[in-house]
Design a protein around this motif. Structure first.
Motif, PDB file in Angstrom:
ATOM      1  N   LEU A 116       9.904   3.449   1.510  1.00 22.44           N
ATOM      2  CA  LEU A 116      11.038   2.766   2.145  1.00 22.44           C
ATOM      3  C   LEU A 116      11.825   1.911   1.166  1.00 22.44           C
ATOM      4  CD1 LEU A 116       9.505   1.836   5.618  1.00 22.44           C
ATOM      5  CD2 LEU A 116      10.916   3.788   4.973  1.00 22.44           C
ATOM      6  N   CYS A 117      11.156   1.360   0.158  1.00 23.86           N
ATOM      7  CA  CYS A 117      11.905   0.590  -0.841  1.00 23.86           C
ATOM      8  C   CYS A 117      12.801   1.500  -1.671  1.00 23.86           C
ATOM      9  CB  CYS A 117      10.959  -0.208  -1.737  1.00 23.86           C
ATOM     10  SG  CYS A 117       9.823   0.781  -2.727  1.00 23.86           S
ATOM     11  N   ARG A 160      13.612  -1.437 -14.433  1.00 25.30           N
ATOM     12  CA  ARG A 160      12.808  -2.645 -14.435  1.00 25.30           C
ATOM     13  C   ARG A 160      12.735  -3.277 -13.049  1.00 25.30           C
ATOM     14  NH1 ARG A 160      13.971  -8.223 -15.266  1.00 25.30           N
ATOM     15  NH2 ARG A 160      12.356  -9.345 -16.441  1.00 25.30           N
ATOM     16  N   GLY A 161      13.825  -3.199 -12.300  1.00 20.52           N
ATOM     17  CA  GLY A 161      13.855  -3.788 -10.966  1.00 20.52           C
ATOM     18  C   GLY A 161      12.794  -3.235 -10.045  1.00 20.52           C
ATOM     19  N   CYS A 162      12.447  -1.982 -10.212  1.00 19.99           N
ATOM     20  CA  CYS A 162      11.414  -1.372  -9.375  1.00 19.99           C
ATOM     21  C   CYS A 162      10.045  -1.976  -9.647  1.00 19.99           C
ATOM     22  CB  CYS A 162      11.363   0.139  -9.611  1.00 19.99           C
ATOM     23  SG  CYS A 162      12.882   1.007  -9.180  1.00 19.99           S
ATOM     24  N   THR A 163       9.800  -2.384 -10.892  1.00 19.90           N
ATOM     25  CA  THR A 163       8.496  -2.943 -11.249  1.00 19.90           C
ATOM     26  C   THR A 163       8.359  -4.389 -10.796  1.00 19.90           C
ATOM     27  OG1 THR A 163       9.173  -3.762 -13.445  1.00 19.90           O
ATOM     28  CG2 THR A 163       8.487  -1.451 -13.287  1.00 19.90           C
ATOM     29  N   VAL A 164       9.464  -5.016 -10.470  1.00 20.36           N
ATOM     30  CA  VAL A 164       9.456  -6.409 -10.022  1.00 20.36           C
ATOM     31  C   VAL A 164       9.337  -6.504  -8.502  1.00 20.36           C
ATOM     32  CG1 VAL A 164      10.864  -8.507  -9.879  1.00 20.36           C
ATOM     33  CG2 VAL A 164      10.765  -7.218 -12.020  1.00 20.36           C
ATOM     34  N   PHE A 165       9.890  -5.547  -7.792  1.00 22.73           N
ATOM     35  CA  PHE A 165       9.990  -5.610  -6.329  1.00 22.73           C
ATOM     36  C   PHE A 165       8.621  -5.645  -5.656  1.00 22.73           C
ATOM     37  CE2 PHE A 165      10.313  -3.584  -2.153  1.00 22.73           C
ATOM     38  CZ  PHE A 165      11.265  -4.387  -1.563  1.00 22.73           C
ATOM     39  N   ASP A 166       8.525  -6.410  -4.583  1.00 23.84           N
ATOM     40  CA  ASP A 166       7.313  -6.487  -3.771  1.00 23.84           C
ATOM     41  C   ASP A 166       7.742  -6.512  -2.304  1.00 23.84           C
ATOM     42  OD1 ASP A 166       4.894  -6.988  -2.573  1.00 23.84           O
ATOM     43  OD2 ASP A 166       4.490  -8.861  -3.636  1.00 23.84           O
ATOM     44  N   CYS A 167       7.234  -5.589  -1.506  1.00 27.62           N
ATOM     45  CA  CYS A 167       7.623  -5.530  -0.092  1.00 27.62           C
ATOM     46  C   CYS A 167       6.725  -6.377   0.789  1.00 27.62           C
ATOM     47  CB  CYS A 167       7.632  -4.082   0.395  1.00 27.62           C
ATOM     48  SG  CYS A 167       5.990  -3.398   0.732  1.00 27.62           S
ATOM     49  N   PHE A 168       5.713  -7.026   0.215  1.00 24.20           N
ATOM     50  CA  PHE A 168       4.757  -7.852   0.969  1.00 24.20           C
ATOM     51  C   PHE A 168       4.050  -7.038   2.053  1.00 24.20           C
ATOM     52  CE2 PHE A 168       7.807 -10.882  -0.757  1.00 24.20           C
ATOM     53  CZ  PHE A 168       6.977 -11.870  -1.273  1.00 24.20           C
ATOM     54  N   GLY A 169       3.860  -5.761   1.798  1.00 26.18           N
ATOM     55  CA  GLY A 169       3.142  -4.920   2.759  1.00 26.18           C
ATOM     56  C   GLY A 169       3.986  -4.443   3.924  1.00 26.18           C
ATOM     57  N   ASP A 215       0.873  -1.172   0.000  1.00 24.44           N
ATOM     58  CA  ASP A 215       0.000   0.000   0.000  1.00 24.44           C
ATOM     59  C   ASP A 215       0.911   1.224   0.000  1.00 24.44           C
ATOM     60  OD1 ASP A 215      -1.826   1.997   0.345  1.00 24.44           O
ATOM     61  OD2 ASP A 215      -2.534   1.329   2.318  1.00 24.44           O
ATOM     62  N   CYS A 216       1.389   1.589  -1.183  1.00 24.32           N
ATOM     63  CA  CYS A 216       2.420   2.627  -1.295  1.00 24.32           C
ATOM     64  C   CYS A 216       1.964   3.972  -0.765  1.00 24.32           C
ATOM     65  CB  CYS A 216       2.870   2.755  -2.756  1.00 24.32           C
ATOM     66  SG  CYS A 216       3.621   1.244  -3.410  1.00 24.32           S
ATOM     67  N   GLY A 217       0.659   4.231  -0.797  1.00 28.57           N
ATOM     68  CA  GLY A 217       0.144   5.501  -0.315  1.00 28.57           C
ATOM     69  C   GLY A 217       0.300   5.681   1.182  1.00 28.57           C
ATOM     70  N   VAL A 276       5.665  -0.761   8.688  1.00 26.85           N
ATOM     71  CA  VAL A 276       6.735  -0.020   9.354  1.00 26.85           C
ATOM     72  C   VAL A 276       6.374   1.454   9.472  1.00 26.85           C
ATOM     73  CG1 VAL A 276       9.151   0.708   9.192  1.00 26.85           C
ATOM     74  CG2 VAL A 276       8.524  -1.660   8.668  1.00 26.85           C
ATOM     75  N   SER A 277       5.874   2.034   8.379  1.00 25.29           N
ATOM     76  CA  SER A 277       5.579   3.471   8.368  1.00 25.29           C
ATOM     77  C   SER A 277       4.464   3.859   9.332  1.00 25.29           C
ATOM     78  CB  SER A 277       5.199   3.908   6.947  1.00 25.29           C
ATOM     79  OG  SER A 277       6.254   3.684   6.046  1.00 25.29           O
ATOM     80  N   GLN A 278       3.367   3.105   9.299  1.00 23.14           N
ATOM     81  CA  GLN A 278       2.184   3.515  10.048  1.00 23.14           C
ATOM     82  C   GLN A 278       2.061   2.870  11.423  1.00 23.14           C
ATOM     83  OE1 GLN A 278       0.497   6.017   8.864  1.00 23.14           O
ATOM     84  NE2 GLN A 278       1.688   5.974   6.955  1.00 23.14           N
ATOM     85  N   ASN A 279       2.543   1.644  11.573  1.00 25.39           N
ATOM     86  CA  ASN A 279       2.393   0.958  12.851  1.00 25.39           C
ATOM     87  C   ASN A 279       3.625   1.102  13.746  1.00 25.39           C
ATOM     88  OD1 ASN A 279      -0.127   0.116  11.969  1.00 25.39           O
ATOM     89  ND2 ASN A 279       0.614  -1.846  11.216  1.00 25.39           N
TER      90      ASN A 279
END
Length: 290
Positions: free
Chosen positions: A31-32, A75-84, A24-26, A89-92
């Motif tokens: 962080l990535c 291209r690497g940015c379009t592949v990456f997934d932080c699994f939420g 949820d990038c918003g 980390v940001s909000q909790n």
């Protein structure tokens, strides 16, 4: 930090359906794009040291070239997934206080993101293991791991104290037990249709395997870079950590494959005919294929 669960009354996990394990990038402080580093390569157009903002990062934590990442060499940015992990980390863990508004938070925020990403990836696999096993003892063990991980992620210092190597080893063991259980149901007839080369960690780069049945194959960590898997049936195949970069998946059936992730799909090639698990998305770059 020793990793055990002593909370037998913990409520059912919100991550069991994997909904909270989607980015949820918003609600993330990019962080990535800051905590992680990368080197100039076919996947990244520039060098970026870990702990520094990407040159394409905007003041509102959005990407200034988001709609043209691939043609611009990212291209690497379009592949990456932080699994939420980013929003957790940001909000909790940091209560919505960004590393920009309080630069002192970066010292713990960035390392915590790297750890939580790995923990969330484990939760992704454990959620699937919960749904795929029929063994009550295995199911209990899986759920104990899941609850222990979630409890540890409630505090930044606990996160940073986790012994990831030990945890990875223990989680991997139970995932392998579930894999063996699932795959055995596809191989129960004793059919030896699987090639002897189809083993964990196999080098299958560029291999032409079109329209083959790979049901029940143990393909953990296998290298499928640029392999031709068009029309293949991968039901019950263990794909944990398999490298699917540029693998041809047009018309393949991955709907019941084991331990598949969005990042693996994002790195591969597919089309509208590729069958996917219900909780994974068809990559945007596939939409113009086929």
């Amino acid at each position: 930090m020793p990793f055990t669960s002593n909370d037998s009354t913990a409520s059912s996990s919100p991550s069991l359906d994997r909904g909270s394990l989607r980015p949820d990038c918003g609600n993330c402080f990019a962080l990535c794009c800051t905590a992680l580093g990368f080197s100039r390569s076919t996947d990244f157009a520039i060098d970026k040291p870990a702990g520094t903002p990407c040159q394409n990062l905007d003041s509102d934590f959005s990407c200034t070239i988001h709609d043209s990442l691939r043609p611009r060499g990212f291209r690497g940015c379009t592949v990456f997934d932080c699994f939420g992990a980013g929003q957790h980390v940001s909000q909790n863990l940091f209560q919505g206080i960004s590393w920009r508004s309080d630069p002192g938070t970066a010292k713990n925020m960035f390392p915590a993101f790297k750890v939580v990403r790995q923990l969330h990836e484990m939760l992704w696999y454990l959620a699937e293991a919960t749904n795929r096993t029929f063994d009550p003892d295995t199911s209990h063990q899986v759920n104990e791991f899941r609850k222990a991980i979630e409890n540890a992620m409630s505090d930044t210092q606990q996160v940073l104290a986790i012994d990831l190597d030990d945890l990875h080893s223990r989680v991997r063991s139970v995932l392998m037990d579930v894999s063996e259980e699932v795959r055995s149901s596809y191989l129960a007839t004793g059919d030896d249709h699987l090639d002897a080369a189809l083993i964990p960690g196999a080098d299958l780069m560029g291999k032409k395997m079109r329209s083959r049945s790979l049901c029940g194959a143990d393909l953990r960590g296998a290298y499928f870079i640029a392999a031709d898997l068009r029309g293949c049936d991968l039901s019950g195949a263990d794909l944990l950590g398999a490298d699917l970069r540029d693998a041809r998946l047009e018309g393949a059936d991955l709907s019941k494959a084991l331990y598949l992730t969005q990042a693996q799909l994002n790195a591969a090639q597919g089309d509208a005919r590729t069958l996917l698990p219900a909780d994974l998305d068809r990559p945007r770059q596939w939409l113009n294929n086929g």
